[in-house]
Design a protein around this motif. Structure first.
Motif, PDB file in Angstrom:
ATOM      1  N   LYS A 109       0.832  -1.192   0.000  1.00 17.00           N
ATOM      2  CA  LYS A 109       0.000   0.000   0.000  1.00 17.00           C
ATOM      3  C   LYS A 109       0.881   1.261   0.000  1.00 17.00           C
ATOM      4  O   LYS A 109       0.616   2.216  -0.738  1.00 17.00           O
ATOM      5  CB  LYS A 109      -0.935  -0.004   1.211  1.00 17.00           C
ATOM      6  CG  LYS A 109      -1.892   1.144   1.255  1.00 17.00           C
ATOM      7  CD  LYS A 109      -2.806   1.045   2.473  1.00 17.00           C
ATOM      8  CE  LYS A 109      -3.701   2.253   2.569  1.00 17.00           C
ATOM      9  NZ  LYS A 109      -4.506   2.239   3.780  1.00 17.00           N
ATOM     10  N   GLY A 110       1.935   1.270   0.786  1.00 13.68           N
ATOM     11  CA  GLY A 110       2.862   2.408   0.842  1.00 13.68           C
ATOM     12  C   GLY A 110       3.581   2.613  -0.491  1.00 13.68           C
ATOM     13  O   GLY A 110       3.759   3.752  -0.949  1.00 13.68           O
ATOM     14  N   ILE A 111       3.979   1.499  -1.123  1.00 10.15           N
ATOM     15  CA  ILE A 111       4.663   1.601  -2.415  1.00 10.15           C
ATOM     16  C   ILE A 111       3.690   2.123  -3.477  1.00 10.15           C
ATOM     17  O   ILE A 111       4.062   2.957  -4.309  1.00 10.15           O
ATOM     18  CB  ILE A 111       5.269   0.243  -2.820  1.00 10.15           C
ATOM     19  CG1 ILE A 111       6.443  -0.081  -1.901  1.00 10.15           C
ATOM     20  CG2 ILE A 111       5.717   0.258  -4.273  1.00 10.15           C
ATOM     21  CD1 ILE A 111       7.021  -1.463  -2.090  1.00 10.15           C
ATOM     22  N   ASP A 112       2.430   1.660  -3.452  1.00 13.73           N
ATOM     23  CA  ASP A 112       1.429   2.164  -4.395  1.00 13.73           C
ATOM     24  C   ASP A 112       1.217   3.671  -4.224  1.00 13.73           C
ATOM     25  O   ASP A 112       1.114   4.413  -5.220  1.00 13.73           O
ATOM     26  CB  ASP A 112       0.084   1.442  -4.202  1.00 13.73           C
ATOM     27  CG  ASP A 112       0.083   0.055  -4.823  1.00 13.73           C
ATOM     28  OD1 ASP A 112       0.948  -0.216  -5.695  1.00 13.73           O
ATOM     29  OD2 ASP A 112      -0.791  -0.756  -4.454  1.00 13.73           O
ATOM     30  N   MET A 113       1.162   4.120  -2.988  1.00 10.89           N
ATOM     31  CA  MET A 113       0.994   5.557  -2.735  1.00 10.89           C
ATOM     32  C   MET A 113       2.212   6.343  -3.242  1.00 10.89           C
ATOM     33  O   MET A 113       2.063   7.431  -3.835  1.00 10.89           O
ATOM     34  CB  MET A 113       0.774   5.802  -1.232  1.00 10.89           C
ATOM     35  CG  MET A 113      -0.566   5.306  -0.732  1.00 10.89           C
ATOM     36  SD  MET A 113      -0.781   5.353   1.061  1.00 10.89           S
ATOM     37  CE  MET A 113      -0.341   6.993   1.494  1.00 10.89           C
ATOM     38  N   THR A 114       3.390   5.777  -3.060  1.00 11.53           N
ATOM     39  CA  THR A 114       4.614   6.436  -3.521  1.00 11.53           C
ATOM     40  C   THR A 114       4.647   6.487  -5.053  1.00 11.53           C
ATOM     41  O   THR A 114       5.020   7.512  -5.634  1.00 11.53           O
ATOM     42  CB  THR A 114       5.863   5.712  -2.977  1.00 11.53           C
ATOM     43  OG1 THR A 114       5.769   5.651  -1.543  1.00 11.53           O
ATOM     44  CG2 THR A 114       7.127   6.445  -3.354  1.00 11.53           C
ATOM     45  N   LEU A 115       4.250   5.410  -5.709  1.00 11.98           N
ATOM     46  CA  LEU A 115       4.182   5.398  -7.172  1.00 11.98           C
ATOM     47  C   LEU A 115       3.183   6.435  -7.680  1.00 11.98           C
ATOM     48  O   LEU A 115       3.446   7.133  -8.666  1.00 11.98           O
ATOM     49  CB  LEU A 115       3.788   4.010  -7.691  1.00 11.98           C
ATOM     50  CG  LEU A 115       4.901   2.975  -7.752  1.00 11.98           C
ATOM     51  CD1 LEU A 115       4.342   1.608  -8.119  1.00 11.98           C
ATOM     52  CD2 LEU A 115       5.960   3.400  -8.752  1.00 11.98           C
ATOM     53  N   LYS A 116       2.052   6.565  -7.010  1.00 10.39           N
ATOM     54  CA  LYS A 116       1.067   7.571  -7.401  1.00 10.39           C
ATOM     55  C   LYS A 116       1.661   8.970  -7.247  1.00 10.39           C
ATOM     56  O   LYS A 116       1.497   9.826  -8.120  1.00 10.39           O
ATOM     57  CB  LYS A 116      -0.198   7.431  -6.554  1.00 10.39           C
ATOM     58  CG  LYS A 116      -1.282   8.419  -6.959  1.00 10.39           C
ATOM     59  CD  LYS A 116      -2.473   8.334  -6.025  1.00 10.39           C
ATOM     60  CE  LYS A 116      -3.566   9.293  -6.331  1.00 10.39           C
ATOM     61  NZ  LYS A 116      -3.234  10.607  -6.767  1.00 10.39           N
ATOM     62  N   GLN A 117       2.372   9.192  -6.164  1.00 11.08           N
ATOM     63  CA  GLN A 117       3.016  10.493  -5.950  1.00 11.08           C
ATOM     64  C   GLN A 117       4.063  10.762  -7.039  1.00 11.08           C
ATOM     65  O   GLN A 117       4.176  11.867  -7.555  1.00 11.08           O
ATOM     66  CB  GLN A 117       3.673  10.517  -4.565  1.00 11.08           C
ATOM     67  CG  GLN A 117       4.299  11.845  -4.230  1.00 11.08           C
ATOM     68  CD  GLN A 117       5.002  11.814  -2.879  1.00 11.08           C
ATOM     69  OE1 GLN A 117       5.368  10.753  -2.373  1.00 11.08           O
ATOM     70  NE2 GLN A 117       5.198  12.987  -2.308  1.00 11.08           N
ATOM     71  N   PHE A 118       4.789   9.724  -7.404  1.00 11.55           N
ATOM     72  CA  PHE A 118       5.804   9.849  -8.454  1.00 11.55           C
ATOM     73  C   PHE A 118       5.152  10.235  -9.784  1.00 11.55           C
ATOM     74  O   PHE A 118       5.608  11.137 -10.496  1.00 11.55           O
ATOM     75  CB  PHE A 118       6.570   8.522  -8.587  1.00 11.55           C
ATOM     76  CG  PHE A 118       7.906   8.664  -9.240  1.00 11.55           C
ATOM     77  CD1 PHE A 118       9.026   8.966  -8.488  1.00 11.55           C
ATOM     78  CD2 PHE A 118       8.057   8.485 -10.607  1.00 11.55           C
ATOM     79  CE1 PHE A 118      10.265   9.099  -9.077  1.00 11.55           C
ATOM     80  CE2 PHE A 118       9.297   8.616 -11.209  1.00 11.55           C
ATOM     81  CZ  PHE A 118      10.410   8.926 -10.436  1.00 11.55           C
ATOM     82  N   LYS A 119       4.052   9.551 -10.133  1.00 16.16           N
ATOM     83  CA  LYS A 119       3.340   9.844 -11.379  1.00 16.16           C
ATOM     84  C   LYS A 119       2.729  11.243 -11.358  1.00 16.16           C
ATOM     85  O   LYS A 119       2.714  11.945 -12.374  1.00 16.16           O
ATOM     86  CB  LYS A 119       2.272   8.787 -11.647  1.00 16.16           C
ATOM     87  CG  LYS A 119       2.879   7.455 -12.051  1.00 16.16           C
ATOM     88  CD  LYS A 119       1.830   6.388 -12.254  1.00 16.16           C
ATOM     89  CE  LYS A 119       2.511   5.075 -12.631  1.00 16.16           C
ATOM     90  NZ  LYS A 119       1.551   3.988 -12.811  1.00 16.16           N
ATOM     91  N   ASP A 120       2.245  11.677 -10.204  1.00 19.35           N
ATOM     92  CA  ASP A 120       1.723  13.042 -10.068  1.00 19.35           C
ATOM     93  C   ASP A 120       2.834  14.073 -10.304  1.00 19.35           C
ATOM     94  O   ASP A 120       2.612  15.110 -10.939  1.00 19.35           O
ATOM     95  CB  ASP A 120       1.099  13.259  -8.694  1.00 19.35           C
ATOM     96  CG  ASP A 120      -0.207  12.507  -8.509  1.00 19.35           C
ATOM     97  OD1 ASP A 120      -0.800  12.064  -9.527  1.00 19.35           O
ATOM     98  OD2 ASP A 120      -0.636  12.336  -7.343  1.00 19.35           O
TER      99      ASP A 120
END
Length: 181
Positions: A109-120
């Motif tokens: 879940k933390g990695i998914d949130m980080t990936l979303k932040q990266f894409k943003d």
């Protein structure tokens, strides 16, 4: 016997007349000399003015060249700074994720949130992922493998090994793909 005119001697009156003519010629030559000196002075002044103008133009160009080089360096620094400001929070979150102990689901879940932040962050910088849906395009993709498979159409991308990214029309990294037929 006839005497050659060039050999005959001048009379005093003829000599006086000749001297007067020479004097008049000399005064005409002095007037010409004065005119030529004035013209020479004028031309020298023009040359000096042109030299001064050339010197100023050269100095202005040199200043322009230095100023634009400095501005270019500043633009590059600002661009790098903007990119890093967007990426540093992502790095911080990845480091936090590595230091947390917990269950695998929480870590995912933390990695998914980080990936979303990266894409943003990429979206804010105008960077987009290169699509492979329209088939292989040598301007956007790099084919590293080729496969013959009738279940795929010609020049269809079968597998993506490395995603490609672009900003506007400029490719940052080409997609590495496997192409069919």
């Amino acid at each position: 016997m006839e005497r050659d005119e060039s050999l005959k001697e001048e009379t005093p009156i003829e000599a006086e007349v000749k001297e007067d003519e020479e004097f008049e010629n000399i005064s005409l030559e002095e007037d010409e000399i004065t005119l030529l000196q004035n013209e020479n002075l004028k031309l020298n002044n023009e040359i000096e003015a042109l030299k001064e103008r050339l010197l100023r133009t050269t100095a202005e160009y040199e200043n322009y060249r230095k100023r634009t080089a400095k501005e270019k360096e500043g633009i590059y620094s600002d661009a790098c700074e903007d990119v890093l400001k967007e990426m540093l929070p992502v790095l911080d979150n990845l480091e936090r994720a590595m230091s947390v102990e917990g269950e695998l689901e929480d870590l995912k879940k933390g990695i998914d949130m980080t990936l979303k932040q990266f894409k943003d962050s990429f979206n804010k910088l105008g960077i987009e992922e290169i699509s492979t849906e329209n088939g292989f395009d040598p301007k956007l993709h790099e084919a590293v493998m080729h496969v013959q498979d009738e279940s795929f159409g010609p020049n269809q991308v079968v597998e993506i090994f490395l995603k490609g990214y672009k900003r506007g029309d400029k490719v940052i990294r080409y997609s590495m793909v496997k192409v069919a037929n």
